[in-house]
Design a protein around this motif. Structure first.
Motif, PDB file in Angstrom:
ATOM      1  N   LEU A 139       0.812  -1.211   0.000  1.00 27.67           N
ATOM      2  CA  LEU A 139       0.000   0.000   0.000  1.00 27.67           C
ATOM      3  C   LEU A 139       0.852   1.269   0.000  1.00 27.67           C
ATOM      4  O   LEU A 139       0.528   2.246  -0.680  1.00 27.67           O
ATOM      5  N   HIS A 140       1.960   1.273   0.755  1.00 22.71           N
ATOM      6  CA  HIS A 140       2.842   2.448   0.823  1.00 22.71           C
ATOM      7  C   HIS A 140       3.363   2.803  -0.567  1.00 22.71           C
ATOM      8  O   HIS A 140       3.375   3.975  -0.941  1.00 22.71           O
ATOM      9  N   MET A 141       3.763   1.820  -1.330  1.00 25.80           N
ATOM     10  CA  MET A 141       4.272   2.078  -2.683  1.00 25.80           C
ATOM     11  C   MET A 141       3.176   2.592  -3.604  1.00 25.80           C
ATOM     12  O   MET A 141       3.401   3.515  -4.381  1.00 25.80           O
ATOM     13  N   ARG A 142       2.016   2.003  -3.499  1.00 27.91           N
ATOM     14  CA  ARG A 142       0.910   2.457  -4.358  1.00 27.91           C
ATOM     15  C   ARG A 142       0.507   3.894  -4.006  1.00 27.91           C
ATOM     16  O   ARG A 142       0.196   4.684  -4.893  1.00 27.91           O
ATOM     17  N   ARG A 143       0.537   4.228  -2.724  1.00 21.90           N
ATOM     18  CA  ARG A 143       0.216   5.610  -2.318  1.00 21.90           C
ATOM     19  C   ARG A 143       1.246   6.600  -2.867  1.00 21.90           C
ATOM     20  O   ARG A 143       0.888   7.707  -3.268  1.00 21.90           O
ATOM     21  N   TRP A 144       2.510   6.219  -2.842  1.00 21.46           N
ATOM     22  CA  TRP A 144       3.545   7.100  -3.395  1.00 21.46           C
ATOM     23  C   TRP A 144       3.279   7.330  -4.882  1.00 21.46           C
ATOM     24  O   TRP A 144       3.332   8.478  -5.354  1.00 21.46           O
ATOM     25  N   ALA A 145       2.961   6.284  -5.608  1.00 23.97           N
ATOM     26  CA  ALA A 145       2.682   6.418  -7.037  1.00 23.97           C
ATOM     27  C   ALA A 145       1.434   7.276  -7.271  1.00 23.97           C
ATOM     28  O   ALA A 145       1.413   8.107  -8.187  1.00 23.97           O
ATOM     29  N   THR A 146       0.433   7.118  -6.441  1.00 20.32           N
ATOM     30  CA  THR A 146      -0.788   7.913  -6.566  1.00 20.32           C
ATOM     31  C   THR A 146      -0.452   9.397  -6.353  1.00 20.32           C
ATOM     32  O   THR A 146      -0.953  10.258  -7.067  1.00 20.32           O
ATOM     33  N   GLY A 147       0.393   9.675  -5.370  1.00 19.72           N
ATOM     34  CA  GLY A 147       0.820  11.051  -5.133  1.00 19.72           C
ATOM     35  C   GLY A 147       1.525  11.633  -6.359  1.00 19.72           C
ATOM     36  O   GLY A 147       1.299  12.783  -6.738  1.00 19.72           O
ATOM     37  N   ALA A 148       2.355  10.830  -6.984  1.00 21.40           N
ATOM     38  CA  ALA A 148       3.051  11.289  -8.190  1.00 21.40           C
ATOM     39  C   ALA A 148       2.065  11.474  -9.350  1.00 21.40           C
ATOM     40  O   ALA A 148       2.190  12.408 -10.138  1.00 21.40           O
ATOM     41  N   ASP A 149       1.092  10.593  -9.442  1.00 15.51           N
ATOM     42  CA  ASP A 149       0.092  10.704 -10.508  1.00 15.51           C
ATOM     43  C   ASP A 149      -0.738  11.980 -10.370  1.00 15.51           C
ATOM     44  O   ASP A 149      -1.210  12.530 -11.356  1.00 15.51           O
ATOM     45  N   HIS A 150      -0.889  12.443  -9.139  1.00 10.32           N
ATOM     46  CA  HIS A 150      -1.672  13.651  -8.887  1.00 10.32           C
ATOM     47  C   HIS A 150      -0.798  14.902  -8.768  1.00 10.32           C
ATOM     48  O   HIS A 150      -1.289  15.960  -8.401  1.00 10.32           O
TER      49      HIS A 150
END
Length: 153
Positions: A139-150
């Motif tokens: 989940l931590h990695m996916r959240r980081w990617a989501t932050g970058a996507d936004h």
């Protein structure tokens, strides 16, 4: 720099990094940390990641006469834009090369999520890192990617 890299406490490693920045220059300190990140063991890489933050200490006139009014210091000693780009590249490559979840978390903790923080020559590598993080079960990695996507960070 070895003392900073091997110190397990991110607060105490500053006691080694800050004097090195004043004595040798920010550029040389950061370059040494990039070398640890590129070629070190996982423990050395984790130490370099902890010490990287301290390498950005503000340079104050009260700590060194070289920074006082009238002080003389070669600005090249503290120029670090290209070293920061080398750090980002090395961190992205460590993330891609390791399967150790803790190391990946350490790397992501300090990687900016803003695409503009990365020089153009690193955009492809960043996209690979993002793709890997988006599909990872952690989940931590996916959240980081989501932050970058936004565009956060």
């Amino acid at each position: 720099m070895a003392a900073a890299v091997y110190d397990p406490d991110p607060s105490f490693c500053r006691w080694f990094v800050e004097p090195a920045v004043y004595a040798c220059g920010r550029r040389r300190v950061m370059a040494a940390l990039v070398d640890y990140l590129r070629a070190g063991t996982d423990a050395e890489r984790a130490g370099a990641l902890r010490a990287w933050y301290s390498a950005h200490v503000p340079l104050r006139s009260g700590r060194s006469p070289a920074y006082a009014p009238g002080g003389v210091r070669d600005p090249a000693l503290d120029e670090s834009q290209d070293i920061k780009a080398a750090w980002l590249e090395a961190a992205l490559r460590v993330f891609a090369a390791t399967t150790d979840l803790r190391m990946r978390h350490c790397v992501l903790r300090d990687l900016p999520t803003s695409h503009t923080a990365y020089p153009p020559h690193l955009h492809e590598l960043l996209e690979g890192t993002l793709a890997s993080a988006r599909r990872h079960p952690d989940l931590h990695m996916r959240r980081w990617a989501t932050g970058a996507d936004h565009g956060e960070g």
